[in-house]
Scaffold this motif. Structure first.
Motif, short mmCIF file in Angstrom:
data_model
loop_
_atom_site.label_atom_id
_atom_site.label_comp_id
_atom_site.label_asym_id
_atom_site.label_seq_id
_atom_site.Cartn_x
_atom_site.Cartn_y
_atom_site.Cartn_z
N ILE A 3 0.93 -1.12 0.15
CA ILE A 3 0.00 -0.14 -0.03
C ILE A 3 0.81 1.13 0.01
O ILE A 3 1.62 1.48 0.89
CB ILE A 3 -0.86 0.06 1.11
N THR A 4 0.96 2.00 -1.09
CA THR A 4 1.92 3.18 -1.28
C THR A 4 0.98 4.28 -1.91
O THR A 4 -0.19 4.34 -2.12
CB THR A 4 3.01 2.71 -2.27
N SER A 5 1.68 5.25 -2.18
CA SER A 5 1.22 6.38 -2.76
C SER A 5 0.75 6.04 -4.24
O SER A 5 1.52 5.35 -4.90
CB SER A 5 2.17 7.54 -2.85
N LEU A 6 -0.38 6.43 -4.84
CA LEU A 6 -0.82 6.04 -6.14
C LEU A 6 0.08 7.05 -6.96
O LEU A 6 0.60 7.95 -6.87
CB LEU A 6 -2.17 6.71 -6.35
N PRO A 7 0.22 6.33 -8.36
CA PRO A 7 1.04 7.34 -9.22
C PRO A 7 0.09 8.62 -9.58
O PRO A 7 -1.11 8.91 -9.05
CB PRO A 7 0.82 6.24 -10.48
N LYS A 8 0.73 9.41 -10.44
CA LYS A 8 -0.12 10.50 -10.61
C LYS A 8 -1.41 10.60 -11.31
O LYS A 8 -2.32 11.36 -10.89
CB LYS A 8 0.77 11.48 -11.64
N ARG A 9 -1.47 9.56 -12.15
CA ARG A 9 -2.93 9.24 -12.63
C ARG A 9 -3.18 7.90 -12.79
O ARG A 9 -2.13 6.85 -13.01
CB ARG A 9 -2.78 9.78 -14.17
N ILE A 25 -7.23 11.56 -10.79
CA ILE A 25 -5.99 12.35 -10.68
C ILE A 25 -5.57 12.26 -9.01
O ILE A 25 -6.24 12.53 -8.36
CB ILE A 25 -5.91 13.75 -10.92
N SER A 26 -4.41 11.73 -8.84
CA SER A 26 -4.17 11.41 -7.44
C SER A 26 -3.58 12.40 -6.72
O SER A 26 -3.06 13.47 -7.39
CB SER A 26 -3.00 10.42 -7.54
N ASN A 27 -3.83 12.55 -5.53
CA ASN A 27 -3.47 13.68 -4.69
C ASN A 27 -2.75 13.08 -3.59
O ASN A 27 -2.73 13.43 -2.45
CB ASN A 27 -4.58 14.68 -3.95
N ASN A 28 -1.54 12.20 -4.08
CA ASN A 28 -0.97 11.64 -2.91
C ASN A 28 -1.69 10.51 -2.11
O ASN A 28 -1.15 10.39 -0.86
CB ASN A 28 -0.06 12.41 -2.39
N GLU A 29 -2.73 10.12 -2.60
CA GLU A 29 -3.64 8.85 -1.66
C GLU A 29 -2.69 7.79 -1.54
O GLU A 29 -1.86 7.49 -2.36
CB GLU A 29 -4.82 8.54 -2.61
N ASN A 114 6.12 -0.20 -6.91
CA ASN A 114 4.91 0.08 -5.86
C ASN A 114 3.81 -0.83 -6.18
O ASN A 114 2.68 -0.85 -5.23
CB ASN A 114 4.77 1.59 -5.70
N ALA A 115 3.33 -1.23 -7.40
CA ALA A 115 2.25 -1.89 -7.81
C ALA A 115 1.86 -3.00 -6.79
O ALA A 115 2.88 -3.81 -6.54
CB ALA A 115 2.27 -2.10 -9.31
N PHE A 116 0.68 -3.03 -6.36
CA PHE A 116 0.47 -4.32 -5.63
C PHE A 116 0.55 -5.72 -6.42
O PHE A 116 1.03 -6.72 -6.09
CB PHE A 116 -1.17 -4.30 -5.24
N LEU A 117 0.29 -5.61 -7.83
CA LEU A 117 0.61 -6.62 -8.67
C LEU A 117 0.39 -5.95 -9.88
O LEU A 117 0.04 -5.08 -10.41
CB LEU A 117 -0.76 -7.71 -8.74
N VAL A 118 1.40 -6.67 -10.76
CA VAL A 118 1.70 -6.33 -12.32
C VAL A 118 1.08 -7.42 -13.10
O VAL A 118 1.28 -8.79 -12.90
CB VAL A 118 3.19 -5.94 -12.81
#
Length: 292
Positions: A3-9, A25-29, A114-118
């Motif tokens: 569980i990390t910060s989301l990418p920009k989009r 559009i992520s706001n560092n969620e 940082n992806a949970f899964l690719v």
């Protein structure tokens, strides 16, 4: 769990009970997201790419019929896993904005790491080919026996010929004949940087993480030491694994020659965390000897 910060989009794909598709559009969620590694092919047409012109409408809604089959299948997997967000390069990077493309391509290391899964659509040569269709008949099955279960029902037992298992990770195996994705230049760093990756091959699924490489039929259950070995070598000042990686990368295909260094930039950024130092045009300063 990752569980990390989301990418920009990212794509907001909703849930199984409340389906939606829109660009978020992520706001560092802080949240989980899944990423797709795929071949574009002819399937990524104009309406499948995010551009300056359609950016606003993308944030409102994306109709399923606008998307190629690979994208829809990746959305389905994310929902099944209970993950609301999905990252796909052609939709999450503004394709006609050079500055945005440069910034986001430089962020590939963190996006895939940082992806949970690719999800690796290895067997799909284009975005509209699909990768989830059952292909069990690719290897012949032979009926062996019928056995009675504890509840009195009957089950049939089949056998099949042993399949050759190409390593889909490791020094020599970063170039394999497994599927179209294995020939794609960008996909090398997407695979290398992933913490967890499921490969959809022609015959079966492969699982890859930092400790294990396994297949669906259970014939292959090997320790996956390549990534850790590379990190340790870089930390000790050795670039042997890097040289092997670059040699395999040369065998892969890129649509644009100008992508040669950007398609490795994520790996370079990642290895710098382990003390690799400065890199100029793909050449590490620590690995270069200058005459006195």
């Amino acid at each position: 769990s990752t569980i990390t910060s989301l990418p920009k989009r990212v794509l907001d794909v909703g849930t199984q009970s409340h389906e939606c598709i829109k660009l978020h559009i992520s706001n560092n969620e802080i949240a989980r997201y899944v990423a797709l590694s795929h071949c574009w092919g002819a399937g990524v047409a104009g309406q499948t790419r995010t551009t300056k012109e359609n950016l606003l409408s993308r944030k409102e809604n994306i109709q399923p019929e606008e998307l190629p089959l690979n994208f829809l299948e990746a959305i389905s997997i994310a929902r099944e896993l209970g993950v609301q967000y999905l990252w796909i390069d052609s939709l999450c990077i503004i394709q006609d904005d050079i500055q945005d493309w440069q910034v986001e391509s430089a962020n590939m290391a963190s996006i895939y790491n940082n992806a949970f899964l690719v999800i690796g659509a290895n067997c799909a040569g284009s975005s509209d080919a699909g990768f989830m269709a059952a292909k069990g008949d690719a290897v012949p099955n032979y009926f062996i026996a019928e056995v009675e279960n504890d509840d009195g029902s009957l089950s049939k037992v089949y056998a099949r010929e042993s399949m050759p298992h190409y390593d889909v990770v490791g020094p020599e195996s970063y170039y394999t004949e497994q599927g179209p994705l294995s020939n794609r230049g960008w996909a090398l760093q997407e695979q290398l940087l992933s913490r967890r990756m499921v490969h959809f091959e022609n015959i079966e699924l492969f699982w890859e993480c930092r400790t294990l490489m396994g297949c669906e039929c259970l014939e292959l259950q090997n320790a996956n030491e390549y990534k850790v070995t590379m990190e340790q070598e870089i930390g000790s000042g050795s670039f042997k694994s890097w040289h092997t990686l670059v040699n395999q990368y040369h065998l892969r295909k890129l649509t644009f020659d100008s992508d040669f260094l950007p398609a490795l930039s994520g790996v370079i950024t990642y290895l710098q965390q382990f003390g690799a130092g400065d890199c100029v045009a793909g050449i590490w300063k620590k690995n270069t000897r200058f005459p006195a």
